[in-house]
Design a protein around this motif. Structure first.
Motif, PDB file in Angstrom:
ATOM      1  N   ASN A  90      45.353  49.284  46.274  1.00 52.05           N
ATOM      2  CA  ASN A  90      46.406  49.664  47.220  1.00 52.05           C
ATOM      3  C   ASN A  90      47.468  48.569  47.376  1.00 52.05           C
ATOM      4  OD1 ASN A  90      47.665  51.537  48.856  1.00 52.05           O
ATOM      5  ND2 ASN A  90      46.668  50.780  50.712  1.00 52.05           N
ATOM      6  N   VAL A  91      47.860  47.985  46.244  1.00 56.28           N
ATOM      7  CA  VAL A  91      48.944  47.001  46.204  1.00 56.28           C
ATOM      8  C   VAL A  91      49.849  47.371  45.031  1.00 56.28           C
ATOM      9  CG1 VAL A  91      47.587  45.116  47.242  1.00 56.28           C
ATOM     10  CG2 VAL A  91      47.638  45.371  44.748  1.00 56.28           C
ATOM     11  N   SER A  92      50.978  46.700  44.934  1.00 62.52           N
ATOM     12  CA  SER A  92      51.900  47.001  43.837  1.00 62.52           C
ATOM     13  C   SER A  92      51.468  46.304  42.559  1.00 62.52           C
ATOM     14  CB  SER A  92      53.315  46.551  44.200  1.00 62.52           C
ATOM     15  OG  SER A  92      53.378  45.142  44.204  1.00 62.52           O
ATOM     16  N   GLY A  93      51.981  46.783  41.457  1.00 60.77           N
ATOM     17  CA  GLY A  93      51.732  46.129  40.179  1.00 60.77           C
ATOM     18  C   GLY A  93      52.293  44.717  40.164  1.00 60.77           C
ATOM     19  N   ALA A  94      53.394  44.509  40.888  1.00 60.08           N
ATOM     20  CA  ALA A  94      54.000  43.170  40.965  1.00 60.08           C
ATOM     21  C   ALA A  94      53.037  42.177  41.612  1.00 60.08           C
ATOM     22  CB  ALA A  94      55.305  43.228  41.741  1.00 60.08           C
ATOM     23  N   THR A  95      52.294  42.629  42.618  1.00 57.67           N
ATOM     24  CA  THR A  95      51.303  41.759  43.263  1.00 57.67           C
ATOM     25  C   THR A  95      50.256  41.338  42.240  1.00 57.67           C
ATOM     26  OG1 THR A  95      51.644  42.796  45.412  1.00 57.67           O
ATOM     27  CG2 THR A  95      49.562  41.628  45.101  1.00 57.67           C
ATOM     28  N   ILE A  96      49.807  42.269  41.423  1.00 58.72           N
ATOM     29  CA  ILE A  96      48.807  41.963  40.397  1.00 58.72           C
ATOM     30  C   ILE A  96      49.399  41.008  39.359  1.00 58.72           C
ATOM     31  CG2 ILE A  96      47.309  42.965  38.600  1.00 58.72           C
ATOM     32  CD1 ILE A  96      46.537  43.670  41.547  1.00 58.72           C
ATOM     33  N   SER A  97      50.650  41.206  38.997  1.00 57.37           N
ATOM     34  CA  SER A  97      51.279  40.352  37.969  1.00 57.37           C
ATOM     35  C   SER A  97      51.375  38.905  38.407  1.00 57.37           C
ATOM     36  CB  SER A  97      52.649  40.888  37.583  1.00 57.37           C
ATOM     37  OG  SER A  97      53.590  40.629  38.609  1.00 57.37           O
ATOM     38  N   ARG A  98      51.463  38.644  39.720  1.00 61.23           N
ATOM     39  CA  ARG A  98      51.583  37.273  40.219  1.00 61.23           C
ATOM     40  C   ARG A  98      50.253  36.542  40.341  1.00 61.23           C
ATOM     41  NH1 ARG A  98      55.456  39.910  43.545  1.00 61.23           N
ATOM     42  NH2 ARG A  98      53.909  40.173  45.170  1.00 61.23           N
ATOM     43  N   LEU A  99      49.147  37.235  40.153  1.00 59.34           N
ATOM     44  CA  LEU A  99      47.837  36.593  40.281  1.00 59.34           C
ATOM     45  C   LEU A  99      47.633  35.596  39.152  1.00 59.34           C
ATOM     46  CD1 LEU A  99      45.613  39.671  41.215  1.00 59.34           C
ATOM     47  CD2 LEU A  99      46.493  37.891  42.740  1.00 59.34           C
ATOM     48  N   ARG A 100      47.055  34.464  39.487  1.00 58.20           N
ATOM     49  CA  ARG A 100      46.747  33.417  38.506  1.00 58.20           C
ATOM     50  C   ARG A 100      45.244  33.334  38.318  1.00 58.20           C
ATOM     51  NH1 ARG A 100      50.866  34.232  36.733  1.00 58.20           N
ATOM     52  NH2 ARG A 100      52.773  33.592  37.719  1.00 58.20           N
ATOM     53  N   PRO A 101      44.795  33.081  37.068  1.00 57.15           N
ATOM     54  CA  PRO A 101      43.329  32.979  36.826  1.00 57.15           C
ATOM     55  C   PRO A 101      42.709  31.786  37.539  1.00 57.15           C
ATOM     56  CG  PRO A 101      44.586  32.880  34.737  1.00 57.15           C
ATOM     57  CD  PRO A 101      45.552  32.960  35.854  1.00 57.15           C
TER      58      PRO A 101
END
Length: 181
Positions: free
Chosen positions: A170-181
């Protein structure tokens, strides 16, 4: 040229009394508006400010017709002064930038407002520093838990689309793209 600005807050009120006062004071053109003073984007005020030229004067019946707060008033007066125009309030004789005394009063008020803004900025900065020392995290809370972040990164690395991962949390794809390993 002298311009008037008349404003009321609600449709149930009438600007006609203000228009009469401004016409009597010598304003051939009065910009009329029904809008809350809390709104910073008022179309008729913007029109009259855009029209002002050097030597023109903007007149209102009372200061509260022009601005809701001191900061809003000072910003509007700075816009007027930047066009080398004057300002006058019929109900507040001291608020008249066309006279030396009125200009002095508004300059003093502007200085006090600037001082107040600086004090607020300093206090806010000190409060933030104390919060950081206490270990308080600043900003918005994260939308994903640490576990969800790890799982999302794994899924992203496996080739799943950002949109699919985002929908599942329930978040945007942009939120996922900013995640760092």
């Amino acid at each position: 040229m002298m311009y008037g600005y008349a404003r009321v807050s609600t449709d149930g009120q009438s600007v006609e009394a203000q228009v009469r006062q401004l016409a009597k004071a010598g304003c051939p053109k009065v910009f009329r508006e029904v809008a809350s003073g809390a709104k910073t984007d008022r179309a008729q005020l913007r029109k009259v400010l855009d029209r002002l030229e050097a030597g023109d004067v903007l007149m209102v019946t009372r200061l509260d017709r022009l601005a809701r707060s001191t900061r809003d008033l000072l910003n509007t007066l700075a816009t007027i002064a930047g066009k080398k125009a004057g300002f006058r309030s019929l109900g507040d004789a001291w608020a008249d930038t066309t006279t030396a005394h009125g200009g002095l009063m508004l300059t003093v008020l502007g200085g006090l407002a600037e001082f107040e803004r600086e004090l607020i900025r300093m206090r806010t900065g000190e409060g933030r520093a104390r919060a950081v020392v206490r270990g308080q995290r600043m900003g918005r809370p994260p939308k994903l838990t640490p576990h969800q972040r790890r799982e999302a990164v794994k899924r992203r690395d496996k080739g799943e689309t950002l949109a699919e991962i985002g929908r599942s949390y329930n978040v945007s794809g942009a939120t996922i793209s900013r995640l760092r390993p």
